[in-house]
Design an enzyme around this catalytic site. Structure first.
Site, mmCIF file in Angstrom:
data_model
loop_
_atom_site.group_PDB
_atom_site.id
_atom_site.type_symbol
_atom_site.label_atom_id
_atom_site.label_comp_id
_atom_site.label_asym_id
_atom_site.label_seq_id
_atom_site.Cartn_x
_atom_site.Cartn_y
_atom_site.Cartn_z
ATOM 1 C CE LYS A 80 -4.233 1.577 0.488
ATOM 2 N NZ LYS A 80 -3.948 2.482 -0.648
ATOM 3 C CE LYS A 104 3.252 6.781 6.722
ATOM 4 N NZ LYS A 104 2.987 7.788 5.676
ATOM 5 C CE LYS A 116 4.282 7.927 -1.061
ATOM 6 N NZ LYS A 116 3.447 8.097 0.149
ATOM 7 C CB THR A 200 -3.461 12.531 6.129
ATOM 8 O OG1 THR A 200 -3.722 11.477 5.197
ATOM 9 C CG2 THR A 200 -2.019 12.458 6.555
ATOM 10 C CB SER A 360 -6.140 4.071 2.446
ATOM 11 O OG SER A 360 -5.968 5.227 1.691
HETATM 12 P P1 NAD Z 1 -0.399 18.413 -1.282
HETATM 13 O O1 NAD Z 1 0.188 18.379 -2.650
HETATM 14 O O2 NAD Z 1 -1.859 18.335 -1.097
HETATM 15 O O3 NAD Z 1 0.115 19.717 -0.507
HETATM 16 C C1 NAD Z 1 1.469 20.030 -0.372
HETATM 17 C C2 NAD Z 1 1.549 21.385 0.299
HETATM 18 O O4 NAD Z 1 2.936 21.688 0.528
HETATM 19 C C3 NAD Z 1 0.998 22.518 -0.565
HETATM 20 O O5 NAD Z 1 0.299 23.449 0.252
HETATM 21 C C4 NAD Z 1 2.269 23.166 -1.096
HETATM 22 O O6 NAD Z 1 2.105 24.536 -1.415
HETATM 23 C C5 NAD Z 1 3.175 23.009 0.096
HETATM 24 N N1 NAD Z 1 4.570 23.223 -0.250
HETATM 25 C C6 NAD Z 1 5.233 22.791 -1.340
HETATM 26 N N2 NAD Z 1 6.484 23.286 -1.333
HETATM 27 C C7 NAD Z 1 6.594 24.021 -0.199
HETATM 28 C C8 NAD Z 1 7.630 24.804 0.367
HETATM 29 N N3 NAD Z 1 8.813 24.901 -0.237
HETATM 30 N N4 NAD Z 1 7.383 25.419 1.541
HETATM 31 C C9 NAD Z 1 6.199 25.342 2.158
HETATM 32 N N5 NAD Z 1 5.180 24.638 1.659
HETATM 33 C C10 NAD Z 1 5.374 23.985 0.493
HETATM 34 O O7 NAD Z 1 0.353 17.231 -0.499
HETATM 35 P P2 NAD Z 1 -0.163 16.467 0.783
HETATM 36 O O8 NAD Z 1 -0.929 15.292 0.347
HETATM 37 O O9 NAD Z 1 -0.720 17.441 1.749
HETATM 38 O O10 NAD Z 1 1.233 15.888 1.328
HETATM 39 C C11 NAD Z 1 2.078 16.639 2.178
HETATM 40 C C12 NAD Z 1 3.018 15.697 2.896
HETATM 41 O O11 NAD Z 1 2.240 14.771 3.654
HETATM 42 C C13 NAD Z 1 3.908 14.836 2.003
HETATM 43 O O12 NAD Z 1 5.128 14.593 2.668
HETATM 44 C C14 NAD Z 1 3.134 13.538 1.882
HETATM 45 O O13 NAD Z 1 3.963 12.429 1.566
HETATM 46 C C15 NAD Z 1 2.587 13.439 3.296
HETATM 47 N N6 NAD Z 1 1.428 12.560 3.427
HETATM 48 C C16 NAD Z 1 0.279 12.757 2.724
HETATM 49 C C17 NAD Z 1 -0.826 11.910 2.903
HETATM 50 C C18 NAD Z 1 -2.136 12.129 2.203
HETATM 51 O O14 NAD Z 1 -3.097 11.399 2.528
HETATM 52 N N7 NAD Z 1 -2.270 13.064 1.300
HETATM 53 C C19 NAD Z 1 -0.719 10.839 3.804
HETATM 54 C C20 NAD Z 1 0.454 10.672 4.528
HETATM 55 C C21 NAD Z 1 1.510 11.549 4.337
#
Ligand code: NAD
Length: 426
Positions: A80, A104, A116, A200, A360
């Site tokens: 996953k 995780k 991934k 999340t 999920s």
């Molecule tokens: P997303 O694409 O929805 O949002 C990413 C955010 O980060 C945006 O607001 C973007 O503007 C911001 N960002 C990008 N570059 C940046 C910078 N230089 N400085 C500050 N902000 C910046 O992504 P997401 O799904 O929210 O994922 C964010 C993190 O969480 C990632 O590490 C991802 O692997 C992790 N994550 C996401 C999920 C999920 O369900 N979406 C689950 C577990 C972990």
């Protein structure tokens, strides 16, 4: 076991994410006493696939994109893990993120292994049509890797429900049937789960409240800074502020804002929705530098955007008492000891952001049964699961006298070790 060698190597090349995984794995393995035969299995991903995706762009020209999928482990169940669209996507990043998914899922007590994937592209510079063709080409190229009982993708940075719907469509066409369980994070109308989109961020909120309770801190008397205003950051900021926590700093790739009295998160969300999901121009706070958010004078820091933002130098200047890692890999290994020496509690990524994969899993279960739960049911099951995982890790932290991060790895290692030994070898 090569604990010392790996740690030194990581310090030398902070950029290697997979080395960051191995550095923590080695420390946890040593403290827990993991057998070497299990450790060597976990150091190498099970399968790594790289594909070239030629796409007709809107201007009629062909562009070739690189797509990746790494399956780290299927010991505890089908693999996953999310799919990321971004210019930084590469072998190393996908490999590290796949290993984190193994740990995780084990910490969250889910019957899954870890994987991934991603495509090296800049989704912000592509049209919807180009993105759809790219996502579907990627799915077709990986159709024999994916499968509801084999390998199940989900959204990650740069992807969301829309891309998941495209993956289902392409997969269904390859296999001429209806396989909603091949991905999670789908739109609710086509087999998605209520509560998945916010899961999340919700998990980050639940983990924050659980940590505050252990620290004897009243949520109504503490402040927070949240980096990232996408799926994780936005929902974390919204839910934390709903619990009475004063969110004084928020930021994304376009702007970082500070307001000592607390930012009006609902106003920020409305603004972002009308402005291409960005904060640039929002007037609910004064603009500060991106790194100033990380070292802001708040009680709780939630990095929920990028990896490797909490470096050793930044760690020295962090004022928060609690860090809840919404993002994957926001802290470099060399910063761990700085945070530990300062007595900062770090709820690590593999626990803090596991709410997404937990819901999920609920989505996948609902797809298998063809029976769907209410949002309240999903949230309540999620909160129970998150609190149990938190307690489990907290107890291991006390038992092994380690940080929460190492305790989370130990929690995972115990389960994966059992799986590897029970299944045997050939
Ligand atoms: P997303 O694409 O929805 O949002 C990413 C955010 O980060 C945006 O607001 C973007 O503007 C911001 N960002 C990008 N570059 C940046 C910078 N230089 N400085 C500050 N902000 C910046 O992504 P997401 O799904 O929210 O994922 C964010 C993190 O969480 C990632 O590490 C991802 O692997 C992790 N994550 C996401 C999920 C999920 O369900 N979406 C689950 C577990 C972990």
């Amino acid at each position: 076991m090569t604990t010392k060698t790996s740690a030194t190597k990581v310090e030398q090349q902070e950029g290697s994410m997979f080395d960051a995984v191995l550095a923590r794995l080695d420390i946890a393995a040593k403290i827990y006493g993991l057998s070497e035969e299990v450790a060597i299995v976990l150091r190498s991903p099970q399968k790594q696939v790289k594909v070239s995706l030629p796409i007709i762009m809107d201007n009629g020209k062909i562009e070739v994109f690189e797509g990746f999928r790494t399956i780290h482990s299927t010991i505890l169940g089908p693999s996953k893990g999310g799919i990321r669209f971004g210019m930084d996507v590469c072998d190393d990043e996908v490999k590290a993120l796949s290993a984190w998914m193994t740990f995780k899922c084990a910490v969250a007590n889910l019957p899954y292994g870890g994987a991934k994937g991603g495509i090296k592209c800049d989704p912000r510079k592509m049209s919807v049509g180009e993105l759809e063709r790219l996502t579907k080409a990627y799915t077709v190229a990986l159709a024999d890797v994916f499968g509801p009982d084999k390998d199940i993708p989900a959204p990650d940075m740069g992807t969301g429900a829309r891309e998941m719907a495209w993956i289902v469509d392409a997969y269904n066409k390859v296999y001429r049937g209806n396989f909603p369980g091949v991905v999670t994070g789908k739109p609710v109308g086509i087999g998605g789960s209520l509560g998945r989109e916010t899961a999340t961020g919700r998990g980050v909120m639940v983990a924050t409240l659980a940590a505050l309770k252990k620290m004897n801190l009243d949520p109504k008397k503490v402040t927070a800074a949240v980096q990232g205003f996408g799926n994780v950051g936005l929902n974390a900021a919204r839910l934390l502020s709903q619990k009475g926590i004063r969110v004084c700093a928020i930021g994304d790739h376009t702007a970082t804002l500070w307001n000592e009295k607390g930012i009006d998160i609902q106003a920020a969300i409305r603004f972002a929705k009308e402005n291409n999901n960005t904060l640039k121009g929002f007037t609910g706070g004064v603009e500060i530098k991106n790194t100033e958010l990380l070292t802001a004078n708040v009680d709780i820091l939630v990095p929920a955007a990028l990896q490797n933002v909490i470096t050793e130098e930044i760690a020295k200047n962090i004022k928060a008492k609690l860090i809840v890692e919404g993002a994957n890999g926001p802290t470099v290994p060399a910063a761990d000891h700085v945070l530990q020496e300062k007595g900062i509690i770090v709820v690590p990524d593999i626990l803090a952001n596991s709410g997404g994969v937990t819901v999920s899993y609920f989505e996948w279960v609902q797809n298998s049964y063809g029976h769907y739960w209410t949002e309240e049911e999903v949230n309540s099951k999620h909160d129970t699961s998150m609190n149990e995982a938190f307690e489990h890790v907290w107890n291991n932290m006390q038992q092994y006298k380690s940080t929460m991060r190492i305790a989370a790895y130990i929690t995972a290692l115990k389960k994966v070790e059992f799986g590897i030994k029970a299944k045997g070898k050939y």
